[in-house]
Design a protein around this motif. Structure first.
Motif, PDB file in Angstrom:
ATOM      1  N   ALA A 144       4.543  14.198  -1.757  1.00  0.00           N
ATOM      2  CA  ALA A 144       3.890  14.348  -2.852  1.00  0.00           C
ATOM      3  C   ALA A 144       4.572  14.861  -4.119  1.00  0.00           C
ATOM      4  CB  ALA A 144       2.748  15.197  -2.722  1.00  0.00           C
ATOM      5  N   SER A 145       5.966  14.870  -4.098  1.00  0.00           N
ATOM      6  CA  SER A 145       6.634  15.762  -5.065  1.00  0.00           C
ATOM      7  C   SER A 145       6.741  15.115  -6.471  1.00  0.00           C
ATOM      8  CB  SER A 145       8.347  15.628  -4.816  1.00  0.00           C
ATOM      9  OG  SER A 145       8.196  16.394  -3.572  1.00  0.00           O
ATOM     10  N   ALA A 146       6.669  13.626  -6.477  1.00  0.00           N
ATOM     11  CA  ALA A 146       6.768  13.160  -7.779  1.00  0.00           C
ATOM     12  C   ALA A 146       5.056  13.479  -8.550  1.00  0.00           C
ATOM     13  CB  ALA A 146       6.748  11.269  -7.564  1.00  0.00           C
ATOM     14  N   GLY A 147       4.025  13.472  -7.760  1.00  0.00           N
ATOM     15  CA  GLY A 147       2.683  13.701  -8.381  1.00  0.00           C
ATOM     16  C   GLY A 147       2.835  15.281  -8.816  1.00  0.00           C
ATOM     17  N   VAL A 148       3.312  15.811  -8.044  1.00  0.00           N
ATOM     18  CA  VAL A 148       3.531  17.494  -8.127  1.00  0.00           C
ATOM     19  C   VAL A 148       4.227  17.703  -9.336  1.00  0.00           C
ATOM     20  CG1 VAL A 148       4.225  19.627  -7.362  1.00  0.00           C
ATOM     21  CG2 VAL A 148       2.817  17.950  -5.716  1.00  0.00           C
ATOM     22  N   TYR A 149       5.271  17.112  -9.497  1.00  0.00           N
ATOM     23  CA  TYR A 149       6.162  17.245 -10.733  1.00  0.00           C
ATOM     24  C   TYR A 149       5.527  16.890 -12.019  1.00  0.00           C
ATOM     25  CZ  TYR A 149      10.690  18.874  -8.978  1.00  0.00           C
ATOM     26  OH  TYR A 149      11.791  19.916  -8.626  1.00  0.00           O
ATOM     27  N   ALA A 150       4.661  15.751 -11.849  1.00  0.00           N
ATOM     28  CA  ALA A 150       3.917  15.525 -13.267  1.00  0.00           C
ATOM     29  C   ALA A 150       3.006  16.633 -13.557  1.00  0.00           C
ATOM     30  CB  ALA A 150       2.981  14.047 -12.869  1.00  0.00           C
ATOM     31  N   TRP A 165       0.753  -1.233  -0.020  1.00  0.00           N
ATOM     32  CA  TRP A 165      -0.158   0.146  -0.093  1.00  0.00           C
ATOM     33  C   TRP A 165       0.801   1.182  -0.152  1.00  0.00           C
ATOM     34  CZ3 TRP A 165       0.260  -3.421   4.017  1.00  0.00           C
ATOM     35  CH2 TRP A 165       0.959  -3.087   5.085  1.00  0.00           C
ATOM     36  N   SER A 166       1.925   1.114   0.321  1.00  0.00           N
ATOM     37  CA  SER A 166       3.171   2.183   0.719  1.00  0.00           C
ATOM     38  C   SER A 166       3.398   3.033  -0.819  1.00  0.00           C
ATOM     39  CB  SER A 166       4.209   2.091   1.397  1.00  0.00           C
ATOM     40  OG  SER A 166       5.002   0.871   0.293  1.00  0.00           O
ATOM     41  N   LEU A 167       3.037   2.254  -1.953  1.00  0.00           N
ATOM     42  CA  LEU A 167       3.425   2.805  -3.204  1.00  0.00           C
ATOM     43  C   LEU A 167       2.182   3.756  -3.606  1.00  0.00           C
ATOM     44  CD1 LEU A 167       4.871   2.538  -5.900  1.00  0.00           C
ATOM     45  CD2 LEU A 167       3.228   0.682  -6.718  1.00  0.00           C
ATOM     46  N   VAL A 168       1.103   3.917  -2.607  1.00  0.00           N
ATOM     47  CA  VAL A 168       0.167   4.818  -2.981  1.00  0.00           C
ATOM     48  C   VAL A 168       0.462   5.955  -1.759  1.00  0.00           C
ATOM     49  CG1 VAL A 168      -2.358   5.637  -3.006  1.00  0.00           C
ATOM     50  CG2 VAL A 168      -1.327   3.787  -4.302  1.00  0.00           C
ATOM     51  N   THR A 169       0.443   5.486  -0.556  1.00  0.00           N
ATOM     52  CA  THR A 169       0.460   6.188   0.523  1.00  0.00           C
ATOM     53  C   THR A 169       1.468   7.118   0.743  1.00  0.00           C
ATOM     54  OG1 THR A 169       1.571   4.432   1.968  1.00  0.00           O
ATOM     55  CG2 THR A 169      -0.945   4.661   1.982  1.00  0.00           C
ATOM     56  N   TYR A 170       2.388   6.655   0.159  1.00  0.00           N
ATOM     57  CA  TYR A 170       3.741   7.686   0.400  1.00  0.00           C
ATOM     58  C   TYR A 170       3.659   9.006  -0.290  1.00  0.00           C
ATOM     59  CZ  TYR A 170       5.990   8.068  -4.302  1.00  0.00           C
ATOM     60  OH  TYR A 170       6.192   8.583  -5.658  1.00  0.00           O
ATOM     61  N   PHE A 171       2.860   9.095  -1.483  1.00  0.00           N
ATOM     62  CA  PHE A 171       2.712  10.511  -1.974  1.00  0.00           C
ATOM     63  C   PHE A 171       1.470  11.132  -1.373  1.00  0.00           C
ATOM     64  CE2 PHE A 171       1.177   7.378  -5.392  1.00  0.00           C
ATOM     65  CZ  PHE A 171      -0.225   7.619  -5.357  1.00  0.00           C
ATOM     66  N   PHE A 172       1.000  10.960  -0.305  1.00  0.00           N
ATOM     67  CA  PHE A 172       0.304  11.582   0.370  1.00  0.00           C
ATOM     68  C   PHE A 172       0.929  12.097   1.931  1.00  0.00           C
ATOM     69  CE2 PHE A 172      -2.884   9.601  -2.296  1.00  0.00           C
ATOM     70  CZ  PHE A 172      -3.426  10.639  -3.050  1.00  0.00           C
ATOM     71  N   THR A 173       1.755  11.632   2.032  1.00  0.00           N
ATOM     72  CA  THR A 173       2.648  11.563   3.670  1.00  0.00           C
ATOM     73  C   THR A 173       3.588  12.443   3.637  1.00  0.00           C
ATOM     74  OG1 THR A 173       2.036   9.249   3.651  1.00  0.00           O
ATOM     75  CG2 THR A 173       3.666  10.143   5.248  1.00  0.00           C
ATOM     76  N   HIS A 174       3.612  13.442   4.651  1.00  0.00           N
ATOM     77  CA  HIS A 174       4.971  14.391   4.726  1.00  0.00           C
ATOM     78  C   HIS A 174       5.235  14.347   6.436  1.00  0.00           C
ATOM     79  CE1 HIS A 174       3.306  15.601   1.063  1.00  0.00           C
ATOM     80  NE2 HIS A 174       4.334  16.262   0.661  1.00  0.00           N
ATOM     81  N   TYR A 175       6.273  14.602   6.601  1.00  0.00           N
ATOM     82  CA  TYR A 175       6.692  14.611   8.223  1.00  0.00           C
ATOM     83  C   TYR A 175       7.023  16.412   8.362  1.00  0.00           C
ATOM     84  CZ  TYR A 175       8.762  13.952  12.501  1.00  0.00           C
ATOM     85  OH  TYR A 175       9.040  13.873  13.989  1.00  0.00           O
ATOM     86  N   ASP A 176       7.666  17.010   7.447  1.00  0.00           N
ATOM     87  CA  ASP A 176       8.249  18.458   7.675  1.00  0.00           C
ATOM     88  C   ASP A 176       7.305  19.325   7.064  1.00  0.00           C
ATOM     89  OD1 ASP A 176      10.789  17.434   8.740  1.00  0.00           O
ATOM     90  OD2 ASP A 176      11.533  16.999   6.817  1.00  0.00           O
ATOM     91  N   PHE A 177       7.154  20.385   7.827  1.00  0.00           N
ATOM     92  CA  PHE A 177       6.186  21.420   7.563  1.00  0.00           C
ATOM     93  C   PHE A 177       6.595  22.000   6.091  1.00  0.00           C
ATOM     94  CE2 PHE A 177       4.943  26.073   7.495  1.00  0.00           C
ATOM     95  CZ  PHE A 177       3.573  25.975   7.303  1.00  0.00           C
ATOM     96  N   PHE A 178       7.893  22.421   5.946  1.00  0.00           N
ATOM     97  CA  PHE A 178       7.966  23.092   4.673  1.00  0.00           C
ATOM     98  C   PHE A 178       7.929  22.283   3.526  1.00  0.00           C
ATOM     99  CE2 PHE A 178       9.864  26.230   7.798  1.00  0.00           C
ATOM    100  CZ  PHE A 178       9.413  27.319   7.342  1.00  0.00           C
ATOM    101  N   HIS A 179       8.393  20.814   3.658  1.00  0.00           N
ATOM    102  CA  HIS A 179       8.192  19.961   2.541  1.00  0.00           C
ATOM    103  C   HIS A 179       6.662  19.879   2.280  1.00  0.00           C
ATOM    104  CE1 HIS A 179       8.775  15.540   1.354  1.00  0.00           C
ATOM    105  NE2 HIS A 179       8.700  16.119   0.219  1.00  0.00           N
TER     106      HIS A 179
END
Length: 302
Positions: A146-152, A71-85
């Motif tokens: 989310a960077s990969a999705g955002v770059y797309a 499931w992490s292949l999907v959940t990773y691009f909705f997950t952040h830890y750092d605020f500025f990220h």
């Protein structure tokens, strides 16, 4: 604010052509929830447990670890830890996503985001496992954001409308094709740095943005399966309409009964409402005529 926060959140999901805000909300909710839970885990002396759980949302480079948490292949691009990220990812999503949403509709925003996230994650796993340069990082490397999705979406917008101009602080007007080229180049030269995995994922997302819009311009929507799958999942949780059985007496034909019932008042036929909803899905709410908007409004009150 009428209805308060609850109504604001509810409206975000019910508004047509609103994918950009919806994706931002999902990322923000996951970020806030993670940080709030961390405080409680810290106070209870279970910080290590929190990070063990949090890692289950991140994408591992190691294939064996991935098989234990696919499931992490999907959940990773909705997950952040750092605020500025999360902040900068969501700002770029908002700026560039609005272009896709306004001219190509919400479903293309969702398709680009999901396809970019998937492609970025898969390229990250492939590169880390097949290039010797990354061999010593595989077992411990985890990725989130989310960077990969955002770059797309960024590259997709630049391919679709290369001369669209943003006014940047201290710089002035800049065409988005140059912004996209700059960020893709910066990611490329960072693929051997400390955030190599993330930069590789950016390249995967950027490639999807270019291919997706190029194919869309030729009439092929590579993301249609994403939208179909989402609709399928939604239908599983949607309550099925109850079928009302009407017992008729005498020899009156059903067609006469239906015609009699539908002739009263100014109720818009369901088929016409469905056609209006399909038009919103394809072209956006603003494409509706004044009469169509009024019919949809009337139907929503029944």
């Amino acid at each position: 604010m009428n209805g308060g926060i609850k109504e604001e959140f509810s409206n975000a999901w019910s508004k047509p052509n609103n994918a950009v805000v919806q994706i931002i909300l999902i990322n923000a909710i996951v970020f806030v929830a993670a940080r709030v839970f961390k405080v409680f885990f810290d106070l209870s002396g279970a910080t290590d447990t929190f990070f063990w759980i949090f890692r289950k949302l991140q994408l591992p480079a190691d294939v064996g670890a991935l098989l234990l948490q696919p499931w992490s292949l999907v959940t990773y691009f909705f997950t952040h830890y750092d605020f500025f990220h999360v902040l900068f990812n969501m700002l770029f999503l908002f700026w560039f996503g609005r272009i896709i949403q306004e001219f190509l509709n919400s479903k293309r925003v969702i398709a680009l985001y999901v396809l970019g996230g998937l492609a970025g994650g898969l390229l990250y796993i492939f590169i880390y496992n097949f290039l010797p340069f990354y061999a010593d990082r595989v077992t411990e490397s985890m990725m989130l954001g989310a960077s990969a999705g955002v770059y797309a979406i960024v590259v997709g917008a630049a391919v679709f409308m290369p001369n669209y101009t943003f006014f940047l602080l201290f710089i002035g007007p800049v065409k988005i094709k140059y912004i996209a080229i700059f960020y893709v180049f910066m990611s490329f030269i960072g693929t051997t740095g400390s955030n190599a995995g993330g930069e590789i994922a950016h390249m995967g997302g950027a490639l999807v943005g270019w291919v997706y819009i190029s194919q869309l311009n030729k009439g092929t929507d590579l993301g249609s399966w994403v939208i179909s799958f989402i609709h399928f999942v939604k239908s599983m949780f949607k309550p099925q309409p109850k079928i009302k059985v009407t017992h008729r007496s005498g020899n009156r034909r059903p067609s006469q009964e239906t015609a009699s019932q539908s002739s009263g008042g100014d109720k818009t036929p369901q088929a016409e409402i469905d056609a209006i909803l399909d038009k919103i899905s394809e072209k956006g709410y603003e494409s509706l005529t004044k009469d169509e908007k009024q019919k949809l409004f009337n139907a929503s009150k029944k």
